[in-house]
Motif scaffolding. Sequence first.
Motif, mmCIF file in Angstrom:
data_model
loop_
_atom_site.group_PDB
_atom_site.id
_atom_site.type_symbol
_atom_site.label_atom_id
_atom_site.label_comp_id
_atom_site.label_asym_id
_atom_site.label_seq_id
_atom_site.Cartn_x
_atom_site.Cartn_y
_atom_site.Cartn_z
ATOM 1 N N ARG A 140 46.642 33.418 39.975
ATOM 2 C CA ARG A 140 46.439 33.974 41.322
ATOM 3 C C ARG A 140 45.004 33.685 41.703
ATOM 4 O O ARG A 140 44.089 34.083 40.978
ATOM 5 C CB ARG A 140 46.678 35.489 41.336
ATOM 6 C CG ARG A 140 48.113 35.852 41.040
ATOM 7 C CD ARG A 140 48.341 37.353 41.126
ATOM 8 N NE ARG A 140 49.737 37.642 40.781
ATOM 9 C CZ ARG A 140 50.267 38.843 40.755
ATOM 10 N NH1 ARG A 140 49.526 39.898 41.073
ATOM 11 N NH2 ARG A 140 51.529 39.013 40.428
ATOM 12 N N GLU A 142 42.515 34.852 43.095
ATOM 13 C CA GLU A 142 41.929 36.101 43.597
ATOM 14 C C GLU A 142 40.644 35.798 44.372
ATOM 15 O O GLU A 142 39.862 34.940 43.972
ATOM 16 C CB GLU A 142 41.574 37.021 42.420
ATOM 17 C CG GLU A 142 42.764 37.478 41.589
ATOM 18 C CD GLU A 142 43.407 38.756 42.109
ATOM 19 O OE1 GLU A 142 42.831 39.387 43.018
ATOM 20 O OE2 GLU A 142 44.494 39.106 41.611
ATOM 21 N N MET A 150 40.195 41.606 33.406
ATOM 22 C CA MET A 150 40.880 42.692 34.116
ATOM 23 C C MET A 150 41.370 42.209 35.482
ATOM 24 O O MET A 150 42.446 42.577 35.938
ATOM 25 C CB MET A 150 39.915 43.840 34.311
ATOM 26 C CG MET A 150 40.561 45.131 34.625
ATOM 27 S SD MET A 150 40.263 46.326 33.359
ATOM 28 C CE MET A 150 38.649 46.923 33.793
ATOM 29 N N ARG A 151 40.532 41.472 36.190
ATOM 30 C CA ARG A 151 40.962 40.871 37.450
ATOM 31 C C ARG A 151 40.472 39.434 37.438
ATOM 32 O O ARG A 151 39.372 39.129 37.892
ATOM 33 C CB ARG A 151 40.434 41.633 38.663
ATOM 34 C CG ARG A 151 40.912 41.001 39.979
ATOM 35 C CD ARG A 151 40.614 41.833 41.187
ATOM 36 N NE ARG A 151 41.288 43.114 41.144
ATOM 37 C CZ ARG A 151 42.599 43.292 41.368
ATOM 38 N NH1 ARG A 151 43.379 42.273 41.653
ATOM 39 N NH2 ARG A 151 43.120 44.487 41.303
ATOM 40 N N CYS A 152 41.286 38.565 36.865
ATOM 41 C CA CYS A 152 40.884 37.164 36.757
ATOM 42 C C CYS A 152 41.879 36.309 37.523
ATOM 43 O O CYS A 152 42.720 36.831 38.249
ATOM 44 C CB CYS A 152 40.795 36.763 35.295
ATOM 45 S SG CYS A 152 42.235 37.234 34.351
ATOM 46 N N GLU A 407 45.561 49.939 36.819
ATOM 47 C CA GLU A 407 46.992 49.611 36.870
ATOM 48 C C GLU A 407 47.292 48.537 35.839
ATOM 49 O O GLU A 407 46.857 47.399 35.983
ATOM 50 C CB GLU A 407 47.371 49.104 38.267
ATOM 51 C CG GLU A 407 48.840 48.751 38.370
ATOM 52 C CD GLU A 407 49.143 47.752 39.472
ATOM 53 O OE1 GLU A 407 48.543 47.824 40.540
ATOM 54 O OE2 GLU A 407 50.011 46.885 39.231
ATOM 55 N N VAL A 408 48.047 48.899 34.810
ATOM 56 C CA VAL A 408 48.384 47.906 33.787
ATOM 57 C C VAL A 408 49.821 47.425 33.907
ATOM 58 O O VAL A 408 50.165 46.362 33.405
ATOM 59 C CB VAL A 408 48.115 48.445 32.361
ATOM 60 C CG1 VAL A 408 46.623 48.547 32.104
ATOM 61 C CG2 VAL A 408 48.788 49.790 32.139
ATOM 62 N N HIS A 410 53.720 47.677 36.403
ATOM 63 C CA HIS A 410 54.325 47.997 37.682
ATOM 64 C C HIS A 410 55.826 47.795 37.553
ATOM 65 O O HIS A 410 56.257 46.721 37.152
ATOM 66 C CB HIS A 410 53.742 47.041 38.740
ATOM 67 C CG HIS A 410 53.929 47.520 40.134
ATOM 68 N ND1 HIS A 410 53.333 46.913 41.205
ATOM 69 C CD2 HIS A 410 54.645 48.552 40.635
ATOM 70 C CE1 HIS A 410 53.676 47.549 42.319
ATOM 71 N NE2 HIS A 410 54.461 48.545 41.996
ATOM 72 N N GLY A 444 50.326 43.495 32.820
ATOM 73 C CA GLY A 444 49.209 42.564 32.642
ATOM 74 C C GLY A 444 48.742 42.622 31.198
ATOM 75 O O GLY A 444 48.347 43.681 30.716
ATOM 76 N N ARG A 447 44.759 42.544 30.990
ATOM 77 C CA ARG A 447 44.251 43.755 31.637
ATOM 78 C C ARG A 447 44.511 44.991 30.772
ATOM 79 O O ARG A 447 43.689 45.899 30.716
ATOM 80 C CB ARG A 447 44.874 43.934 33.021
ATOM 81 C CG ARG A 447 44.202 45.070 33.781
ATOM 82 C CD ARG A 447 44.833 45.336 35.116
ATOM 83 N NE ARG A 447 44.498 44.333 36.116
ATOM 84 C CZ ARG A 447 44.878 44.415 37.396
ATOM 85 N NH1 ARG A 447 45.572 45.458 37.800
ATOM 86 N NH2 ARG A 447 44.562 43.469 38.255
HETATM 87 P P1 ATP Z 1 46.525 44.486 41.757
HETATM 88 O O1 ATP Z 1 46.893 45.492 42.819
HETATM 89 O O2 ATP Z 1 45.639 45.066 40.691
HETATM 90 O O3 ATP Z 1 46.050 43.173 42.304
HETATM 91 P P2 ATP Z 1 49.218 43.629 41.706
HETATM 92 O O4 ATP Z 1 49.916 44.752 42.364
HETATM 93 O O5 ATP Z 1 48.884 42.411 42.469
HETATM 94 O O6 ATP Z 1 47.879 44.193 40.999
HETATM 95 P P3 ATP Z 1 51.555 42.911 40.187
HETATM 96 O O7 ATP Z 1 51.911 41.820 41.106
HETATM 97 O O8 ATP Z 1 52.367 44.148 40.186
HETATM 98 O O9 ATP Z 1 50.002 43.274 40.381
HETATM 99 O O10 ATP Z 1 51.430 42.302 38.722
HETATM 100 C C1 ATP Z 1 51.849 42.981 37.548
HETATM 101 C C2 ATP Z 1 50.683 43.262 36.621
HETATM 102 O O11 ATP Z 1 49.883 42.094 36.400
HETATM 103 C C3 ATP Z 1 49.694 44.264 37.174
HETATM 104 O O12 ATP Z 1 50.145 45.583 36.926
HETATM 105 C C4 ATP Z 1 48.451 43.937 36.374
HETATM 106 O O13 ATP Z 1 48.479 44.580 35.105
HETATM 107 C C5 ATP Z 1 48.540 42.445 36.166
HETATM 108 N N1 ATP Z 1 47.649 41.711 37.086
HETATM 109 C C6 ATP Z 1 47.819 41.507 38.412
HETATM 110 N N2 ATP Z 1 46.817 40.778 38.927
HETATM 111 C C7 ATP Z 1 45.972 40.510 37.894
HETATM 112 C C8 ATP Z 1 44.739 39.794 37.773
HETATM 113 N N3 ATP Z 1 44.191 39.209 38.819
HETATM 114 N N4 ATP Z 1 44.144 39.715 36.560
HETATM 115 C C9 ATP Z 1 44.709 40.313 35.483
HETATM 116 N N5 ATP Z 1 45.864 40.999 35.540
HETATM 117 C C10 ATP Z 1 46.500 41.111 36.711
#
Ligand code: ATP
Length: 575
Positions: A140, A142, A150-152, A407-408, A410, A444, A447
Amino acid sequence: MRYSEMFLPTVREVPSDAEVISHQLMIRAGMIRKLTSGIYSYLPLGYRVIRKLEQIIREEMNKAGAQEVFMSMVQPAELWQESGRWIHYGKELLRFRDRHDHEYCLGPTHEEVITSLVRNDIKTYRQLPRNLYQIQTKFRDEVRPRFGVMRCREFGMKDAYSFDVDEEGAEKSYEKMFNAYNNIFRRCGLKFRPVEADSGSIGGKYSHEFMVMADSGEDAMAFCEKCSYAANLEKAEVSSPERKETLEQDWLPLEEVLTPDVRTIEEVSGFLKVDPQNIVKTLIFSGDGKPYAVLIRGDKDINEIKVRNYLNIAELELASDEMIKDVTGAPRGFAGPVKIKIPVLIDYSVMGMVNFVTGANKEDAHFKNVNMGRDFKAEAFADFRVVTENDQCPRCGGDIKLARGIEVGHVFKLGTKYSKAMKAVFLDKDGQEKIMIMGCYGIGIGRTVAAAIEQNNDANGIVWPMPLAPYQVIITPVNVNEASLTETAESLYQAMTAEGIDVIYDDRDERAGVKFKDADLIGIPLRITVGRKDLAEGRVELKIRKTGEVRLCPLDDIVKQVKEMIRQDMDFNIS
Ligand code: ATP
Ligand code: MG
């Protein structure tokens, strides 16, 4: 493993871009290294933790009846065009072309791929329900990668997808995953909470996020002290009040007052000497391009997600200065509900207020003694505000508390969003063609590991919960140049390895203090120190990283004791 042979580059310096403790410690403990923005390599120590987490996830997913697959990271544009997300996903989707000029993307998630897989091979109700999962790499792009893994941008995710014949089945699948997630995070030894989450444009009430509790977390949540209610702050509801009418005889005459350059609630409150609780804030929003006014008591804040969901629109943002001028006739800071010609949405907090202050839709002017019913119409009452500490729980009336979390995971009930668009249908018992009902469930990987560190660390480094620890035990002879010490350490190392314990033998020719520092930094739960004096008495020292407790143990009993401690720490978390 012998420490002297390990690729375990611990460092003292904290990289300047590492804002949170988990990021700092993962670098310092030699777990990860940055390749480029939002992209990391896992070193052996870090990857061992990943593998331990993945193992727990696999066991619980398999136990819940899901089956493991492995799908491609590269995905053809056509599938995304079919679902409609090629346009809607935005810039997080990394798109590219191959040599034949075909368009692709790197998968940020796999709903499209799994739906195309299942629609081709599942034809009848007899083949349903199915739940397929994978542990695989996502990309993604980002906007602001941060906090290390954690957010990569490139990260590992466990993603699962369920397919059912009807709503009832879909609910069961959801529940199974919900329970599996509880087991997974409990087994990891983490403090966490499942919270109700906003399901955004997809709709439906079935969405929960799994939050690891941590003050540094990006997400805020509200939970009840009395019952099990917990929700992401974006979603947390206010208990709906009884409709309170105010008494006409209490209404004072409407009065316009001059308020030069007085705009914010604080300014108005100070200037007119009224409590923010007697002021009504009017915010103008642009929803899918149309203006809306939202009213809320001066001491409260608007939750834009609630407004967006209420209006059932995709985009909501604060109106531009131009739009404000256009609809109120005044610059920003003087909006009010009196004689405004756009829809007015009123938060519950305004209910029951009398003789309050609002903007006058005129530069440098406010109204005093505004009353609903007389000065503007009381339509569209709902809950539009951000929940605050000590609000009442919408379920039981108990006190609401706020906390932060990461959020780990969903879990999500998708319904037919993808199966309908992509025609994932089956023949039901009655010979009718029906659309499959889907759910999706993500965790994740990186994460979760970072969140575990965020929750388990001290001034000296990481404090691994036993189930995730890369190694469970580290054996340290205080001096590697004393044969009696190294012989004992070596034989303990062999014995523990033979018992299946994950153990490091710190055979480096370093001062004991240096070794202890490293052992603490990398967070190994149990440390055994072999020293001359204790050994002469047939004992070794056992130190518990988490509590700092030190015990002297008979040499001939240490393996048994350590094994028992590990067993207790691992079993504790198995339901
Ligand atoms: P966030 O709101 O934190 O961006 P998301 O709602 O986009 O998360 P989901 O699409 O539900 O995340 O993805 C499922 C899981 O993947 C998340 O609960 C999280 O643990 C992990 N995740 C999502 N984006 C990232 C990221 N950029 N880096 C690391 N882990 C991620
Ligand atoms: Mg995201």
